[in-house]
Scaffold this active site. Structure first.
Site, short mmCIF file in Angstrom:
data_model
loop_
_atom_site.label_atom_id
_atom_site.label_comp_id
_atom_site.label_asym_id
_atom_site.label_seq_id
_atom_site.Cartn_x
_atom_site.Cartn_y
_atom_site.Cartn_z
CD GLU A 60 27.65 -24.31 -34.89
OE1 GLU A 60 26.71 -24.85 -34.36
OE2 GLU A 60 27.62 -23.28 -35.49
CG PHE A 83 33.69 -16.81 -34.68
CD1 PHE A 83 34.70 -15.82 -34.61
CD2 PHE A 83 32.54 -16.58 -35.21
CE1 PHE A 83 34.51 -14.58 -35.06
CE2 PHE A 83 32.44 -15.12 -35.84
CZ PHE A 83 33.23 -14.35 -35.65
CG HIS A 129 33.17 -13.83 -31.25
ND1 HIS A 129 32.35 -13.48 -30.19
CD2 HIS A 129 32.34 -14.07 -32.40
CE1 HIS A 129 31.10 -13.66 -30.58
NE2 HIS A 129 31.09 -14.01 -31.71
C1 TPP Z 1 26.90 -22.33 -32.07
C2 TPP Z 1 26.88 -20.99 -32.73
N1 TPP Z 1 26.98 -21.21 -34.11
C3 TPP Z 1 27.29 -19.88 -34.97
C4 TPP Z 1 27.20 -18.75 -34.20
C5 TPP Z 1 27.28 -17.50 -34.86
N2 TPP Z 1 26.12 -16.66 -34.99
C6 TPP Z 1 26.08 -15.97 -34.33
S1 TPP Z 1 24.65 -15.17 -34.27
C7 TPP Z 1 24.02 -16.24 -35.69
C8 TPP Z 1 22.60 -16.15 -36.04
C9 TPP Z 1 21.53 -16.46 -35.22
O1 TPP Z 1 20.31 -16.39 -35.50
P1 TPP Z 1 19.18 -16.41 -34.53
O2 TPP Z 1 19.18 -17.68 -33.61
O3 TPP Z 1 18.09 -16.32 -35.57
O4 TPP Z 1 19.26 -14.97 -33.69
P2 TPP Z 1 19.15 -13.63 -34.12
O5 TPP Z 1 20.66 -13.12 -34.37
O6 TPP Z 1 18.30 -13.19 -35.53
O7 TPP Z 1 18.67 -12.64 -32.91
C10 TPP Z 1 25.18 -16.97 -35.83
C11 TPP Z 1 25.09 -18.18 -36.76
C12 TPP Z 1 27.19 -18.64 -32.83
N3 TPP Z 1 27.09 -17.66 -32.23
N4 TPP Z 1 27.04 -19.94 -32.30
#
Ligand code: TPP
Ligand code: TPP
Ligand code: MG
Ligand code: MG
Lengths: 325, 361, 325, 361
Positions: A60, A83, A129
């Site tokens: 972000e 979100f 959320h």
């Molecule tokens: C700061 C933040 N930005 C966006 C999100 C929304 N979000 C939830 S999981 C995710 C992807 C995470 O990817 P990764 O770190 O590779 O973990 P994985 O889900 O593949 O285990 C996103 C963008 C979040 N939870 N927190």
């Protein structure tokens, strides 16, 4: 006119803005190929391509910092934060940079940026959320804050935001993304900032609300009507700028105010509204100003319905207020 | 060392030197460096006299700043931190404007809104500096993304310190630049200190340049006291960027000769000996020696130059000091292009304060 | 008792806390060898060593994230943020983690952390060394917010903060770091949270203030006394928890309120205070509640004295309020 | 590949395999992996039936999670993301407690405060997970700094995804760990996706492990589908950490077989073929084949195990489903140890809602 859900209206607004102006682009997480986790950006990638619909890495800080840089250079980026709960990694860019660039540069470097984010509770999203932290942004000089509660306003306020030369935090009540539908004007529909929407006329008490709380406020008014209490419902639409004229006019008429929001009570936007009334409608007020809000706890998971205001708790506060004076 | 490129995918390679550093241009660079040092010394003393409120000196970083600025084109965009006074000067900021900003008077391009050192001048694509560390880095990348989309053949250049490599924006900015292969030159002036924290305690990587490899970005370490080395490295990075080769991270090794700012007492955390040792490689002295050595400069011209610049600086400051203050009512301008009703109300409230004898600034 | 400046009192408080409890440690930028850019941590490094007085890299995210981890493990870290203006890179850790850990873990993982930061204007610090954003933290459920205005309170509130099992945002009004001196009790001096300080008694109007605004409020009261207006001055000391009892008692007596803070008006803490009065002191209020605050602009450099409330603007508002009803 | 250490100061070296993976322990690991997969499948179907609200599956990541968890000591601390259900199980969380959390009932150790997947169990040093990406990383380093100060010979282990390497906290956390040489093991489960963003668009570095060198931290890439490789790499990293050798960044190469979560439709951004190809290296199938090959397992026992685990899972979930809901008044607990007057007032206000017929949760 087309019958749309709120999230479809956002989507139409984005299409419209990008068609109108080649300088408008969209960036964020999962906004491109995937079309957004709520489908708000669906179809944009296909129509406008990777140059204008940019899937960013999970940062972000990067999204907002880059959006600012683009705007300084002359583009009109619309940044999506997946979100509102996840905007805080970018909070420094928002409050230190986005909000202050025009001012600190003596007007040389405005930031033509819209930051969109779904927000609010009621979707079983737990602590992260569900939050409603519009007050952080309303308190930050240099930001405008818009919150639609109907599909038509979602499109109309969004287009106004995209055309505003200053930064706008555009908060979308995700709980009613699909729960409300309504007629939405086609084409370049704009709803001006700083004009509250009169949802329902009334004489005994004014219910102030915005976003997903407008629905429960209207429900409360309906229930109150059956009891012989005539409640006016005002949808603020934008917190900054605030339509003080409409707010004061309504309370001058009704003499009573109930303020509703999902956010925690302490220092929520309801406090500002109450303070405005205490300053400027003091002699019209006939009863204490009530706040029906989220509690001063983090947003819970299992108990979210207990946390959130609803038609019944709003009506209860309105009854108490009307009985009080 | 004149520019060793630490490519993430291979061993370090020596860069070649660019050819366009004529004696003329070197003398020009030297003049900018001496002017910057003159402004620096003047500002430190003005602050002590209470005539400006604050100053963050750049002594020791002149070659890094002037060398970078001279390697750029006027259409390139600069995203500075707060210590880049020399860059602002080379980009063409008149001395008087520098001092207008230091004072925050009516002629200041930023209307007295910012502390000293935090310049902005749109005509020169010199973006408004802010105090929070690192924030300019992602912005520079965003501007480069915009330039890519417009197919403008420019680069964005961002300056920051060794301390800023620990910031959120360093990480986010370099990562974005790597992913989108933006035409961005990241210039880290490693002056060995982040206020009192020495470079070795800032991070455990051997160099700061090698952090580039975490983002697939080539990293270059240059001797920041050597104007040629800086100019060469930045020229190369610029050439690569505009030809679609993506971003470069340049670490210019320098030393902060003075205090962090006029609020700082460096003796609390470093010795005079350390500073004296670093000053043996004063970038100005090194370039002067080179110019004299090659017959392009001499002691008499040097003395003359210094005298002239001192006079110019003094005159410019006095003019800025004599300029009118900013208009108090301008307090409410530029929050938004069009003020909100709340701001209009506050402006009226403020205007009404005057008759009651409240303090006017 | 010892006569100290406010910043010396903070320094004594830190020494006292670290001597009392080996689990207490200090971390931040320039807090160790350098003794802090305002000298608040002077001497700690020498007395307690690098293990307990930790100079960190330039990363507020890291400072607060690490402090939370330490606290989860059982230590009691005091994190210094060099200026409140620089807390935003850590805002995610503060609002998403620090404030919510106890709650989200069902009480399993409390965060015994104090975050100290100098804040406020009047030192010619421009946009980024002057801001007062206490409302962000007061609005965040799960954080306590303490703000001393005297040397004795600086030490006493700080020691209470360090002993509090929950996170405390401790804001130090840097403008009066050296400008005020006062007697400070030696040893384990503690000032309880949630108890406002009666600075001056009065009958006609109550002036509410905290931090560096208590001084100007007291000045205003002095000036008003000369005009025959008897102003009560209340120093809130902690915004969360808030001493509503003292606040309401005072307004029940005076019937009038003027709220003072440096922060921008919109959604500032003054709004909350005004809302509390509108809810709970409605029938005592005889005049509109006035707010004397910073304006809704970023904090300016050249015009900072125009931006900030002062004794005269406070007195002016009080006069208007008293005349009103 | 069984654990290639990419040392920042030199070339990659092959790690040796640790000796303590007896057939017994391998069978144990296998059981945990099958249990996790069983829970995973069950939760996906429970969510479709509306009996739990959300689920983020871990299929494909069993070896990475179980291999790590088994290489740790009970006194080590875990700082998980939201996908580490297998880690929670191996650490000793009873199945029933896992489901209590998924439902948020009265027996949930977190009192129904969090979405499914966001476990916390203090007794097992399994720290409360949160949704914001990356925040656990700096916290793990802080806990390690605390452990250093107490001279506890433990390590802190933090899990995160490929996407999380772009977060602020990754940068801040690894930098702090490098500077203070904390006993921390960073386990990046690179499952190739951050929701819809493929690994190659997340960052331009060739591997995620090499990002360690930006912080002076050794980086290791392991085959995350190979339980032995994960176990070996984590054991080595743990050994180095407790003997004062500092932190390690481990990148476990895996693949997310399922959707990001029950809210996600992966067909929007990847093909079934891609997934099918990845599933050919299913970590469970690989370990089963190895065990059968070496005579330590057979098809009959396998069928039996699966049947038993399915039954256990079904029974445990039904018990959790039958458990009482959380007490509504608990809404106001745990904001602070001692509620503020404002919270007490809100609790009273809430209690008064009931007679008026307002909805009770
Ligand atoms: C700061 C933040 N930005 C966006 C999100 C929304 N979000 C939830 S999981 C995710 C992807 C995470 O990817 P990764 O770190 O590779 O973990 P994985 O889900 O593949 O285990 C996103 C963008 C979040 N939870 N927190
Ligand atoms: C986010 C943030 N944290 C802290 C500060 C306070 N601060 C101002 S300058 C500085 C050190 C910067 O060091 P470096 O990046 O090396 O730049 P230099 O001052 O050496 O040019 C610090 C900690 C700040 N301005 N911003
Ligand atoms: Mg430095
Ligand atoms: Mg992933």
């Amino acid at each position: 006119m087309t019958e749309l859900t709120l999230v479809q209206a956002v989507n139409r607004g984005l299409h419209e803005a990008m068609r109108q102006d080649p300088e408008v682009l969209v960036l964020g997480e999962d906004v491109g190929v995937n079309g957004g986790v709520f489908r708000a950006t669906e179809g944009l990638y296909k129509e406008f391509g990777a140059d204008r619909v940019i899937d960013t890495p999970l940062s972000e800080t990067g999204i907002i910092g880059a959006a600012i840089g683009m705007a300084l250079y002359g583009l009109k980026p619309i940044a999506e934060i997946q979100f509102l709960d996840f905007i805080y990694p970018a909070f420094d860019q928002i409050v230190s940079e986005l909000a202050k660039f025009r001012y600190r540069s003596g007007g040389q470097y405005p930031c033509h940026v819209v930051v969109r984010a779904p927000y609010g509770g009621g979707v079983k999203g737990g602590l992260y959320h569900s939050q409603s932290t519009e007050a952080y942004f309303a308190h930050t000089a240099g930001l405008k804050v818009a919150i639609p509660s109907t599909p038509a306003d979602a499109k109309g306020l969004l287009l106004t935001a995209v055309h505003d030369p200053d930064p706008v935090i555009f908060l979308e009540p995700k709980r009613i993304y699909r729960a409300v539908t309504g007629e939405v004007p086609d084409g370049d529909h704009r709803v001006p900032f700083g004009q509250a929407r009169l949802v329902r006329e009334g004489n005994d008490v004014t219910l102030f609300a915005y976003g997903a709380m407008v629905g429960p406020a209207a429900e409360a008014a309906e229930a109150l009507a059956a009891e012989g209490i005539s409640a006016e419902v005002l949808d603020l639409r934008t917190l900054v700028p605030l339509d003080e004229r409409a707010i004061l006019a309504s309370v001058e008429k009704t003499g009573r105010a109930v303020i509703v929001h999902e956010a925690a009570r302490t220092c929520g936007f309801g406090a500002e509204l109450s303070a405005v009334l205490a300053e400027k409608a003091f002699y019209s007020l006939r009863a204490p100003v009530a706040r029906v809000t989220g509690y001063d706890t983090p947003f819970p998971y299992a108990l979210e319905q207990a946390y959130l205001p609803n038609g019944e708790t709003i009506a209860h506060a309105a009854r108490t207020t009307v009985r009080a004076g | 060392m004149t520019g060793a490129i630490a490519d993430p995918s291979g061993p370090t390679v020596e860069s070649t030197e660019v050819a366009d550093l004529t004696p003329e241009r070197l003398r020009d660079a030297y003049r900018w460096m001496v002017l910057s040092r003159t402004v620096d010394e003047r500002c430190l003393s003005l602050q002590r006299q209470g005539r400006i409120g604050f100053y963050a000196p750049l002594a020791g970083q002149e070659a890094a700043q002037v060398g970078t600025a001279l390697a750029l084109k006027p259409e390139d965009w600069i995203f500075p931190a707060y210590r880049e006074v020399a860059v602002a000067l080379v980009r063409g900021t008149p001395l008087g404007r520098v001092f207008d900003q230091m004072i925050g008077n009516a002629f200041d391009t930023s209307k007295g809104r910012q502390m000293p050192n935090h310049f902005a001048w749109r005509d020169q694509h010199y973006v408004s500096a802010s105090s929070p560390i690192g924030t300019q880095i992602t912005q520079a990348v965003g501007a480069a993304m915009a330039a890519q989309r417009r197919r403008d053949g420019i680069v964005t250049v961002t300056f920051f310190g060794d301390g800023a490599t620990s910031s959120n924006d360093f990480h986010a900015g370099l990562n974005l630049a790597g992913v989108f292969q933006t035409p961005t030159v990241f210039v880290c002036q490693n002056n060995q200190w982040a206020i009192s924290l020495p470079r070795e305690q800032q991070t455990r990587s051997a160099t700061l340049a090698e952090k580039g490899s975490a983002y697939g970005i080539p990293g270059v370490v240059v001797d920041g006291n050597n104007l040629r080395a800086v100019y060469t490295a930045v020229s190369e990075a610029r050439r690569r960027a505009v030809s679609g080769g993506g971003p470069t991270l340049i670490e210019a090794l320098v030393y902060r000769f003075g205090p962090h700012s006029t609020s700082d007492d460096p003796r609390r955390y470093r010795t005079d000996q350390q500073v004296a040792a670093a000053k043996e490689r004063d970038p100005i002295a090194l370039l002067r020696a080179e110019l004299i050595e090659s017959g392009d400069w001499d002691a008499a011209r040097d003395a003359q130059l210094l005298e002239r610049l001192r006079a110019e600086v003094a005159t410019a400051f006095e003019a800025s000091e004599a300029a009118p203050p900013v208009d108090p009512a301008s307090l409410f301008d530029d929050v938004f292009l069009t003020p909100t009703p709340r701001l209009e109300e506050e402006r009226r409230e403020f205007a009404e304060r005057e008759p009651m004898g409240g303090p006017r600034p």
